[in-house]
Design a protein around this motif. Sequence first.
Motif, PDB file in Angstrom:
ATOM      1  N   LYS A   1       0.838  -1.186   0.000  1.00 34.22           N
ATOM      2  CA  LYS A   1       0.000   0.000   0.000  1.00 34.22           C
ATOM      3  C   LYS A   1       0.881   1.246   0.000  1.00 34.22           C
ATOM      4  N   VAL A   2       0.314   2.354  -0.410  1.00 34.67           N
ATOM      5  CA  VAL A   2       1.053   3.621  -0.404  1.00 34.67           C
ATOM      6  C   VAL A   2       1.602   3.910   0.992  1.00 34.67           C
ATOM      7  N   GLU A   3       0.828   3.582   2.003  1.00 38.13           N
ATOM      8  CA  GLU A   3       1.251   3.858   3.379  1.00 38.13           C
ATOM      9  C   GLU A   3       2.379   2.960   3.870  1.00 38.13           C
ATOM     10  N   ASP A   4       2.786   1.978   3.064  1.00 39.78           N
ATOM     11  CA  ASP A   4       3.953   1.159   3.409  1.00 39.78           C
ATOM     12  C   ASP A   4       5.259   1.842   2.997  1.00 39.78           C
ATOM     13  N   THR A   5       5.153   2.961   2.304  1.00 39.01           N
ATOM     14  CA  THR A   5       6.342   3.693   1.881  1.00 39.01           C
ATOM     15  C   THR A   5       7.146   4.145   3.100  1.00 39.01           C
ATOM     16  N   ALA A   6       8.415   3.759   3.125  1.00 42.55           N
ATOM     17  CA  ALA A   6       9.272   4.065   4.270  1.00 42.55           C
ATOM     18  C   ALA A   6      10.683   3.556   3.991  1.00 42.55           C
ATOM     19  N   VAL A   7      11.598   3.948   4.854  1.00 44.57           N
ATOM     20  CA  VAL A   7      12.906   3.303   4.887  1.00 44.57           C
ATOM     21  C   VAL A   7      12.789   2.114   5.835  1.00 44.57           C
ATOM     22  N   TYR A   8      13.178   0.960   5.373  1.00 46.93           N
ATOM     23  CA  TYR A   8      13.093  -0.266   6.163  1.00 46.93           C
ATOM     24  C   TYR A   8      14.482  -0.627   6.687  1.00 46.93           C
ATOM     25  N   TYR A   9      14.541  -0.879   7.998  1.00 41.03           N
ATOM     26  CA  TYR A   9      15.801  -1.169   8.665  1.00 41.03           C
ATOM     27  C   TYR A   9      15.807  -2.589   9.208  1.00 41.03           C
TER      28      TYR A   9
ATOM     29  N   TYR B   1      21.579  -3.320  17.379  1.00 38.50           N
ATOM     30  CA  TYR B   1      22.309  -3.391  16.116  1.00 38.50           C
ATOM     31  C   TYR B   1      21.368  -3.047  14.964  1.00 38.50           C
ATOM     32  N   TRP B   2      21.842  -2.144  14.106  1.00 37.77           N
ATOM     33  CA  TRP B   2      20.980  -1.620  13.042  1.00 37.77           C
ATOM     34  C   TRP B   2      21.718  -1.568  11.719  1.00 37.77           C
ATOM     35  N   GLY B   3      20.961  -1.826  10.631  1.00 34.45           N
ATOM     36  CA  GLY B   3      21.487  -1.619   9.305  1.00 34.45           C
ATOM     37  C   GLY B   3      21.284  -0.177   8.871  1.00 34.45           C
ATOM     38  N   GLN B   4      21.718   0.124   7.652  1.00 33.13           N
ATOM     39  CA  GLN B   4      21.620   1.485   7.124  1.00 33.13           C
ATOM     40  C   GLN B   4      20.258   1.778   6.533  1.00 33.13           C
ATOM     41  N   GLY B   5      19.484   0.753   6.250  1.00 27.77           N
ATOM     42  CA  GLY B   5      18.142   0.954   5.722  1.00 27.77           C
ATOM     43  C   GLY B   5      18.067   0.825   4.217  1.00 27.77           C
ATOM     44  N   THR B   6      16.892   0.440   3.741  1.00 27.75           N
ATOM     45  CA  THR B   6      16.625   0.364   2.309  1.00 27.75           C
ATOM     46  C   THR B   6      15.270   1.008   2.037  1.00 27.75           C
ATOM     47  N   GLN B   7      15.209   1.820   1.008  1.00 27.54           N
ATOM     48  CA  GLN B   7      13.996   2.590   0.710  1.00 27.54           C
ATOM     49  C   GLN B   7      12.982   1.714  -0.018  1.00 27.54           C
ATOM     50  N   VAL B   8      11.750   1.755   0.468  1.00 29.65           N
ATOM     51  CA  VAL B   8      10.623   1.127  -0.211  1.00 29.65           C
ATOM     52  C   VAL B   8       9.622   2.227  -0.540  1.00 29.65           C
ATOM     53  N   THR B   9       9.302   2.369  -1.804  1.00 32.11           N
ATOM     54  CA  THR B   9       8.346   3.381  -2.245  1.00 32.11           C
ATOM     55  C   THR B   9       7.221   2.703  -2.996  1.00 32.11           C
ATOM     56  N   VAL B  10       6.009   2.930  -2.516  1.00 32.25           N
ATOM     57  CA  VAL B  10       4.821   2.362  -3.153  1.00 32.25           C
ATOM     58  C   VAL B  10       4.043   3.522  -3.772  1.00 32.25           C
ATOM     59  N   SER B  11       3.984   3.533  -5.085  1.00 29.85           N
ATOM     60  CA  SER B  11       3.365   4.662  -5.779  1.00 29.85           C
ATOM     61  C   SER B  11       2.937   4.239  -7.174  1.00 29.85           C
ATOM     62  N   SER B  12       1.842   4.833  -7.612  1.00 27.06           N
ATOM     63  CA  SER B  12       1.385   4.570  -8.972  1.00 27.06           C
ATOM     64  C   SER B  12       1.946   5.616  -9.938  1.00 27.06           C
TER      65      SER B  12
END
Length: 120
Positions: free
Chosen positions: A86-94, A109-120
């Motif tokens: 969903k659009v609202e799942d758009t975020a940086v995921y760690y 302990y944390w990673g640097q994150g990966t961007q997830v973008t949900v968009s039409s």
Amino acid sequence: QAQFVESGGGLVQPGGSLRLSCVASGNIFGFDVMGWYRQAPGKQRELVAFINSGGGTISADSVKGRFTISGDNARSPINLQMNSLKVEDTAVYYCAAGRRASGVYNWAYWGQGTQVTVSS
């Protein structure tokens, strides 16, 4: 120290799927829990899902039935299969990991994150 490398993020249309992976290296022995958090713009970081050393999993209510965490009982690597995005799942995921003390998980302990973008 432990290092985490996340992969699998990207741009996807609503209703699509992505699979995130997290590979840990370094001092990675003895984690009691590994999981995924996310942070959307202007919002606090929130837990998405985790898997503990006993194989138990917990998912946020907002992703139940859509996201599935998998891995070998809090050992690297872990994955997050995300369906029906969903659009609202758009975020940086760690990717994150930690140990349990006094009944509480300490996510140290944390990673640097990966961007997830949900968009039409």
